[in-house]
Motif scaffolding. Structure first.
Motif: not given
Length: 214
Positions: A130-155
Motif C-alpha cells: 500500500d503505497l500510502s501507508r506501508d513500509a515500501l521495503m521489507r526483509v524477511a529472514i527464514l532460518r533454515t538451519g543452525d547456520e543457514d538463513y534464507y532472505f526474501v528482500w522486497s521493495s
C-alpha cells in the motif's frame, strides 16, 4: 504546499508518523504510482530478491542495520499520497522502520521447509504494498538451519531500481558488520533525494522538450 494544505496532510498521516518533508514525484514515479493504483494486483512494480546466507548471524543487529539505512536515506521513509490537492506527493516521515520479519523453520523437515519457503515467497508478492501507508521495503529472514538463513528482500520500484539493490545490501551489511565488530560503519555521504527533486523542478521543460525533438 500552503500551511493550510500541510495541516490537512499532517492530519491525514498522523497515525503513520511525524512528517519531515513533503515534495513532488518525478515523472517516472508518477507513472509508477498511476499504474500501481490502476491495477494494484498486477505486481508490475514489485521487486523481490532472494538469497541464502551461511554462517553465524544475529538477526536483531541486522534489523537495526536496516533501520539505520532508512534513517540515512529519506526515500526509505517515504509514502506516496494521491487524491490530495491537484498532484500526488511523497511524504517523508522522521522515523519509519523498514519492514522486518524473522522465522525459525528448523523444526520442519526438508520437504516441509521447501514448501513453506515457496509459499512464503508467493504470499509476500501477493501482499504487494500500500503505497500510502506501508513500509515500501521489507526483509524477511527464514532460518533454515543452525547456520543457514534464507532472505526474501522486497521493495517497490517507486523507491529504487534493480541497480540499487547491490548498493543497498552492501550498505546494510557494512552497518551490520560494523555493529558486530564494535566500530563505526564506513559509509559514503548521503545526498538527499529531495535535492534531485529540486533540481528537476528548476529545469526548463520547454527547452528540454525542444532538445529531444531536435
Amino acid at each position: 504546499v500552503t500551511l493550510a494544505e500541510l495541516d490537512q496532510l499532517v492530519e491525514r498521516t498522523r497515525d503513520i508518523g511525524e512528517l519531515e518533508n513533503v515534495y513532488a514525484l518525478t515523472p517516472m514515479q508518477k507513472g509508477m504510482l498511476f499504474h500501481s493504483l490502476m491495477d494494484a494486483a498486477s505486481g508490475a512494480y514489485f521487486e523481490q530478491t532472494t538469497f541464502d546466507l551461511r554462517g553465524r548471524f544475529q538477526a536483531d543487529i541486522f534489523q537495526d542495520s536496516l533501520n539505520h539505512l532508512a534513517q540515512r536515506h529519506e526515500i526509505f521513509r517515504a509514502n506516496f499520497i494521491s487524491g490530495w490537492q491537484d498532484e500526488p506527493v511523497q511524504v517523508i516521515f522522521r522515523r519509519k522502520d523498514v519492514g522486518f520479519s524473522y522465522e525459525d523453520l528448523r523444526h520442519l523437515d526438508d520437504q516441509e521447509r521447501d514448501a513453506y519457503v515457496k509459499e512464503f515467497i508467493r504470499q509476500d508478492k501477493a501482499a504487494g504494498f500500500d503505497l500510502s501507508r506501508d513500509a515500501l521495503m521489507r526483509v524477511a529472514i527464514l532460518r533454515t538451519g543452525d547456520e543457514d538463513y534464507y532472505f526474501v528482500w522486497s521493495s517497490h520500484h517507486i523507491l529504487m531500481d534493480g541497480w540499487c539493490v547491490a548498493l543497498v545490501t552492501d550498505e546494510v551489511f557494512e552497518a551490520y558488520f560494523a555493529a558486530v565488530e564494535h566500530r563505526e560503519p564506513k559509509l559514503a555521504l548521503v545526498t538527499p533525494y529531495s535535492q534531485y527533486i529540486e533540481w528537476l523542478e528548476a529545469q526548463d521543460v520547454e527547452a528540454a522538450a525542444s532538445y529531444w525533438k531536435d
